[in-house]
Design a protein around this motif. Sequence first.
Motif, PDB file in Angstrom:
ATOM      1  N   SER A   1      75.910 -29.350  17.102  1.00  0.00           N
ATOM      2  CA  SER A   1      76.923 -29.137  17.914  1.00  0.00           C
ATOM      3  C   SER A   1      76.486 -29.525  19.403  1.00  0.00           C
ATOM      4  N   VAL A   2      74.842 -29.672  19.616  1.00  0.00           N
ATOM      5  CA  VAL A   2      74.290 -30.017  20.730  1.00  0.00           C
ATOM      6  C   VAL A   2      74.534 -28.903  21.769  1.00  0.00           C
ATOM      7  N   VAL A   3      74.851 -27.574  21.503  1.00  0.00           N
ATOM      8  CA  VAL A   3      74.855 -26.649  22.426  1.00  0.00           C
ATOM      9  C   VAL A   3      74.121 -25.432  22.119  1.00  0.00           C
ATOM     10  N   LYS A   4      73.553 -24.952  23.127  1.00  0.00           N
ATOM     11  CA  LYS A   4      72.881 -23.506  22.700  1.00  0.00           C
ATOM     12  C   LYS A   4      73.196 -22.648  23.933  1.00  0.00           C
ATOM     13  N   HIS A   5      73.856 -21.564  23.391  1.00  0.00           N
ATOM     14  CA  HIS A   5      74.459 -20.544  24.303  1.00  0.00           C
ATOM     15  C   HIS A   5      73.279 -19.456  24.592  1.00  0.00           C
ATOM     16  N   GLU A   6      73.196 -18.960  25.860  1.00  0.00           N
ATOM     17  CA  GLU A   6      72.169 -18.306  26.483  1.00  0.00           C
ATOM     18  C   GLU A   6      72.091 -16.708  25.715  1.00  0.00           C
ATOM     19  N   LEU A   7      73.293 -16.367  25.229  1.00  0.00           N
ATOM     20  CA  LEU A   7      73.526 -15.098  24.675  1.00  0.00           C
ATOM     21  C   LEU A   7      72.360 -14.511  23.612  1.00  0.00           C
ATOM     22  N   ALA A   8      71.728 -15.824  22.982  1.00  0.00           N
ATOM     23  CA  ALA A   8      70.670 -15.598  21.484  1.00  0.00           C
ATOM     24  C   ALA A   8      69.901 -14.446  21.402  1.00  0.00           C
ATOM     25  N   SER A   9      69.003 -14.291  22.390  1.00  0.00           N
ATOM     26  CA  SER A   9      67.900 -13.318  21.832  1.00  0.00           C
ATOM     27  C   SER A   9      68.272 -11.771  22.289  1.00  0.00           C
ATOM     28  N   SER A  10      69.014 -11.435  23.379  1.00  0.00           N
ATOM     29  CA  SER A  10      69.549 -10.210  23.693  1.00  0.00           C
ATOM     30  C   SER A  10      70.803  -9.820  22.491  1.00  0.00           C
ATOM     31  N   ALA A  11      71.581 -10.765  22.335  1.00  0.00           N
ATOM     32  CA  ALA A  11      72.589 -10.498  21.257  1.00  0.00           C
ATOM     33  C   ALA A  11      71.813 -10.304  19.961  1.00  0.00           C
ATOM     34  N   TYR A  12      70.818 -10.924  19.627  1.00  0.00           N
ATOM     35  CA  TYR A  12      70.030 -10.838  18.264  1.00  0.00           C
ATOM     36  C   TYR A  12      69.536  -9.186  18.237  1.00  0.00           C
ATOM     37  N   ASN A  13      68.958  -8.939  19.338  1.00  0.00           N
ATOM     38  CA  ASN A  13      68.308  -7.528  19.214  1.00  0.00           C
ATOM     39  C   ASN A  13      69.621  -6.285  19.242  1.00  0.00           C
ATOM     40  N   LYS A  14      70.821  -6.705  19.864  1.00  0.00           N
ATOM     41  CA  LYS A  14      71.558  -5.691  19.585  1.00  0.00           C
ATOM     42  C   LYS A  14      72.055  -5.447  18.174  1.00  0.00           C
ATOM     43  N   ARG A  15      72.214  -6.842  17.484  1.00  0.00           N
ATOM     44  CA  ARG A  15      72.733  -6.776  16.067  1.00  0.00           C
ATOM     45  C   ARG A  15      72.070  -5.941  15.233  1.00  0.00           C
ATOM     46  N   ARG A  16      70.440  -6.338  15.401  1.00  0.00           N
ATOM     47  CA  ARG A  16      69.428  -5.442  14.824  1.00  0.00           C
ATOM     48  C   ARG A  16      69.669  -4.016  14.927  1.00  0.00           C
ATOM     49  N   GLU A  17      69.996  -3.736  16.253  1.00  0.00           N
ATOM     50  CA  GLU A  17      70.171  -1.998  16.825  1.00  0.00           C
ATOM     51  C   GLU A  17      71.556  -1.566  15.811  1.00  0.00           C
ATOM     52  N   SER A  18      72.579  -2.369  15.902  1.00  0.00           N
ATOM     53  CA  SER A  18      73.705  -1.880  15.220  1.00  0.00           C
ATOM     54  C   SER A  18      73.611  -1.741  13.518  1.00  0.00           C
ATOM     55  N   CYS A  19      72.567  -2.721  12.924  1.00  0.00           N
ATOM     56  CA  CYS A  19      72.367  -2.429  11.533  1.00  0.00           C
ATOM     57  C   CYS A  19      71.506  -1.270  11.358  1.00  0.00           C
ATOM     58  N   GLU A  20      70.587  -0.900  12.291  1.00  0.00           N
ATOM     59  CA  GLU A  20      69.622   0.209  12.226  1.00  0.00           C
ATOM     60  C   GLU A  20      70.454   1.515  12.338  1.00  0.00           C
ATOM     61  N   ALA A  21      71.256   1.458  13.245  1.00  0.00           N
ATOM     62  CA  ALA A  21      72.453   2.564  13.416  1.00  0.00           C
ATOM     63  C   ALA A  21      73.269   2.857  12.190  1.00  0.00           C
ATOM     64  N   ALA A  22      73.673   1.785  11.615  1.00  0.00           N
ATOM     65  CA  ALA A  22      74.431   1.936  10.467  1.00  0.00           C
ATOM     66  C   ALA A  22      73.726   2.650   9.274  1.00  0.00           C
ATOM     67  N   VAL A  23      72.257   2.032   9.166  1.00  0.00           N
ATOM     68  CA  VAL A  23      71.467   2.699   8.137  1.00  0.00           C
ATOM     69  C   VAL A  23      71.259   4.233   8.310  1.00  0.00           C
ATOM     70  N   ALA A  24      71.021   4.541   9.605  1.00  0.00           N
ATOM     71  CA  ALA A  24      70.713   6.015   9.846  1.00  0.00           C
ATOM     72  C   ALA A  24      72.075   6.940   9.641  1.00  0.00           C
ATOM     73  N   ALA A  25      73.225   6.557  10.179  1.00  0.00           N
ATOM     74  CA  ALA A  25      74.302   7.003   9.381  1.00  0.00           C
ATOM     75  C   ALA A  25      74.264   7.260   7.895  1.00  0.00           C
ATOM     76  N   ILE A  26      74.019   6.337   7.283  1.00  0.00           N
ATOM     77  CA  ILE A  26      74.299   6.211   5.737  1.00  0.00           C
ATOM     78  C   ILE A  26      73.096   7.110   5.054  1.00  0.00           C
ATOM     79  N   GLN A  27      72.000   7.162   5.633  1.00  0.00           N
ATOM     80  CA  GLN A  27      70.824   7.994   5.114  1.00  0.00           C
ATOM     81  C   GLN A  27      71.206   9.767   5.063  1.00  0.00           C
ATOM     82  N   LYS A  28      72.051  10.027   6.097  1.00  0.00           N
ATOM     83  CA  LYS A  28      72.359  11.280   6.133  1.00  0.00           C
ATOM     84  C   LYS A  28      72.809  11.742   4.906  1.00  0.00           C
ATOM     85  N   LYS A  29      73.541  10.848   4.027  1.00  0.00           N
ATOM     86  CA  LYS A  29      74.137  11.111   2.966  1.00  0.00           C
ATOM     87  C   LYS A  29      73.297  10.488   1.469  1.00  0.00           C
ATOM     88  N   HIS A  30      72.412   9.577   1.979  1.00  0.00           N
ATOM     89  CA  HIS A  30      72.048   8.796   1.033  1.00  0.00           C
ATOM     90  C   HIS A  30      70.320   8.707   1.584  1.00  0.00           C
TER      91      HIS A  30
END
Length: 384
Positions: free
Chosen positions: A210-239
């Motif tokens: 696409s020859v484009v690179k949007h500036e969101l990448a690094s902060s958005a990447y970290n945010k998505r990792r945090e989302s995944c960790e939050a979902a795991v933490a919630a699931i761990q309560k029962k599993h």
Amino acid sequence: MKKEEVRKHFIERFGDVKGFLYASPGRINLIGEHTDYNGGFVFPGAIDKGMVAEIRPNNTDKVRAYAIDLDEYAEFGLKEEDAPKESWARYIFGVCREMIKRNVEVKGFDTAFSGDVPLGAGMSSSAALESTYAFAINELFADSKIEKFELAKVGQATEHNYVGVKCGIMDQFASIFGKAGHLMRLDCRSLEHEYFPFNPKGYRLVLLDSVVKHELASSAYNKRRESCEAAVAAIQKKHPKVEFLRDCTMDMLKESKANISEEDFMRAEYVIEEIQRVIDVCDALEKGDYETVGQKMYETHHGMSKLYEVSCDELDYLNDCAKKCGVSGSRVMGGGFGGCTINLVKDELYDDFVKTTKEAYKEKYGHEPKVYDVVISDGARRLA
């Protein structure tokens, strides 16, 4: 750049005593994005574009390196305090230091290198460079050879400790372990890997940059990792045995929905489905079913665009063009927010797809996408 040209530049720079020629490839990832840090699978392959280097021990404690494509020269020692200022030279220095940490008695050498991995297109030119030198140093200086997986870790540690990029292992793994006609399923938790046949007769793999690179990448990447960790933490309560989203089913996720934000739920849904898609693609390849492979690629793009939200207008447009042209499979490749789509295209549709998409994209965005055909090839090796 061909090996003959690298040798010509090497001789011009360092005299007419030949060294040894080594090469390592860049890589694509057919499917499996944002699964690595969730304990899942990735599915890369080495490609027919990469780095070529000529290397000759020089009986000193200095490395003298020439970057042909940049027309830049650097000279540095092998101690920690000798780190070069040139960013490209730090990759070579880092590999030397990481090999020394693994008890390889690295000595000085002369080297010239060149590559044809397009920069910024998500094909991992840096991993190709690291793998070339790790493989070469292992051959030239190691009394007892280091195993291939450790060579991949040398490249990863170079990124972490000398470049400042906290990357995963996939890029270096693909560059070292690549095998022509095969993709590799890497289990990011156990680091076990398995080869799967990839001989798409009647199809071609093409990347549209696409020859484009949007500036969101690094902060958005970290945010998505945090989302995944939050979902795991919630699931761990029962599993409580759940460690990663890799261990979760959609039923587990739905069961915990009340304790997970809407955004985190979407992110986790994408990852759980993507891990399953990698397994589905492996099954399809074993049957030679490339239409199912393509369908799964489209599903990945939809998930990355709508659930994980790491696509962008340009990549979605390229994906839409692929659908309109009847392309078997298309998706954003890499972390997102720019870069390439990877496309599985029937031979008879290829010319029309490329022509139509280039024209439409230029009309909409003012410039054409870059086009890269790729063939699945061998990993790090000595050429001569």
